[in-house]
Design an enzyme around this catalytic site. Structure first.
Site, PDB file in Angstrom:
ATOM      1  N   HIS A  43       0.868  -1.178   0.000  1.00 26.11           N
ATOM      2  CA  HIS A  43       0.000   0.000   0.000  1.00 26.11           C
ATOM      3  C   HIS A  43       0.908   1.233   0.000  1.00 26.11           C
ATOM      4  CE1 HIS A  43      -3.911   1.922   1.710  1.00 26.11           C
ATOM      5  NE2 HIS A  43      -3.265   2.738   0.913  1.00 26.11           N
ATOM      6  N   GLU A  70      -2.491  -1.694  -3.289  1.00 31.50           N
ATOM      7  CA  GLU A  70      -3.642  -1.016  -2.705  1.00 31.50           C
ATOM      8  C   GLU A  70      -3.412   0.485  -2.705  1.00 31.50           C
ATOM      9  OE1 GLU A  70      -3.578  -2.632   1.235  1.00 31.50           O
ATOM     10  OE2 GLU A  70      -4.974  -4.213   0.687  1.00 31.50           O
ATOM     11  N   HIS A 190      -7.747  -6.854   6.672  1.00 29.38           N
ATOM     12  CA  HIS A 190      -7.543  -5.880   7.753  1.00 29.38           C
ATOM     13  C   HIS A 190      -7.792  -6.516   9.124  1.00 29.38           C
ATOM     14  CE1 HIS A 190      -6.455  -1.652   8.567  1.00 29.38           C
ATOM     15  NE2 HIS A 190      -6.900  -2.000   9.754  1.00 29.38           N
TER      16      HIS A 190
END
Ligand code: DXP
Ligand SMILES: NCC(=O)COP(=O)(O)O
EC number: 2.6.99.2
Length: 238
Positions: A43, A70, A190
């Site tokens: 990310h 991401e 997550h």
């Protein structure tokens, strides 16, 4: 089969803390794949607190499993994806200063924005996954946008797991059923960990991929990276 994509953001956090190149993110990604990881997730946040833009280009050269990038689809992110051509682009609605991802997209209110972004990323060859809360309405919105998959935001599941895992998983089962009905692939991520992963997988048997980083890298401090990846794979019955 549910694939394990290892998120190596926190490896970059450790590297950045001393300003040199140890641990080496590229070597860790190679080792994660060698140890059985079926994907690498990063990310590249705008403030480069961990994964940098350069990391994405370096990793693109060596990832042999599935590369998943991401991010919030600003022009910086779009350029990274269009130039590194990952297997998957996962769109998250994070503000630049968000401490971490803490909500899914409103795929109804953001439909026009996300339709154009999705088309552009698919034209670059990426499978597009949209990060959503476990809400069938948001899942339906992702399908209308033309996404290939949704990623179910699992922090609420993780938070509620100990107290009442049946209640915690219920919205995810319903959202996954809606995704399946609409022909969307299903990812999740997550705050998944060794404690809560198996039950999620059991209740969502058609789960395509989990991306796990924070807990996995933390566990590796105690169990070692190779052993830890194997432990997570066993929870997925891989
Ligand atoms: C989308 C998601 O839930 C995670 O990948 C999150 O983006 C992790 O970001 P940090 O590693 O910066 O907490
Ligand atoms: N998409 C979720 C991810 O990549 C890792 O999240 P976490 O395991 O670091 O919470």
């Amino acid at each position: 089969m549910t694939k394990l994509s290892v998120n190596i953001n926190k490896v970059a956090t450790l590297r950045n803390s001393r300003g040199h190149d140890n641990p080496n993110v590229v070597q860790v990604a190679k080792d994660c794949e060698r140890f059985g990881g079926q994907g690498i997730t990063v990310h590249p946040r705008p403030d480069e607190r961990h994964i940098t833009k350069k990391d994405c280009y370096d990793l693109f050269e060596i990832v042999t499993t599935e590369f998943n990038i991401e991010g919030y689809p600003d022009e910086r992110y779009m350029k990274i994806v269009e130039e590194t051509k990952p297997a998957q682009a996962t769109l998250v609605p994070d503000a630049p200063d968000a401490i971490t991802s803490n909500a899914g997209w409103d795929t109804v209110a953001n439909a026009e924005l996300l339709k154009g972004i999705t088309k552009r990323l698919q034209a670059a060859g990426a499978r597009v996954s949209i990060f959503v809360d476990p809400d069938p309405v948001m899942v339906e919105g992702a399908a209308k946008i033309g996404a290939d998959r949704v990623e179910l935001y699992t922090e609420p599941y993780a938070d509620g797991y100990e107290a009442d895992r049946e209640a915690a998983v219920k919205p995810y089962v319903e959202a996954a059923e809606k995704a399946k009905e609409l022909g969307l692939g299903i990812n999740a991520g997550h705050d998944l960990d060794l404690n809560n992963l198996r039950y999620l997988k059991e209740r969502i048997p058609n789960l395509d991929e989990v991306s796990i980083g924070h807990a996995l890298i933390s566990d590796a401090l105690y169990f070692g990276l190779e052993n830890t990846i194997q432990m997570y794979l066993r929870e997925l019955d891989v």
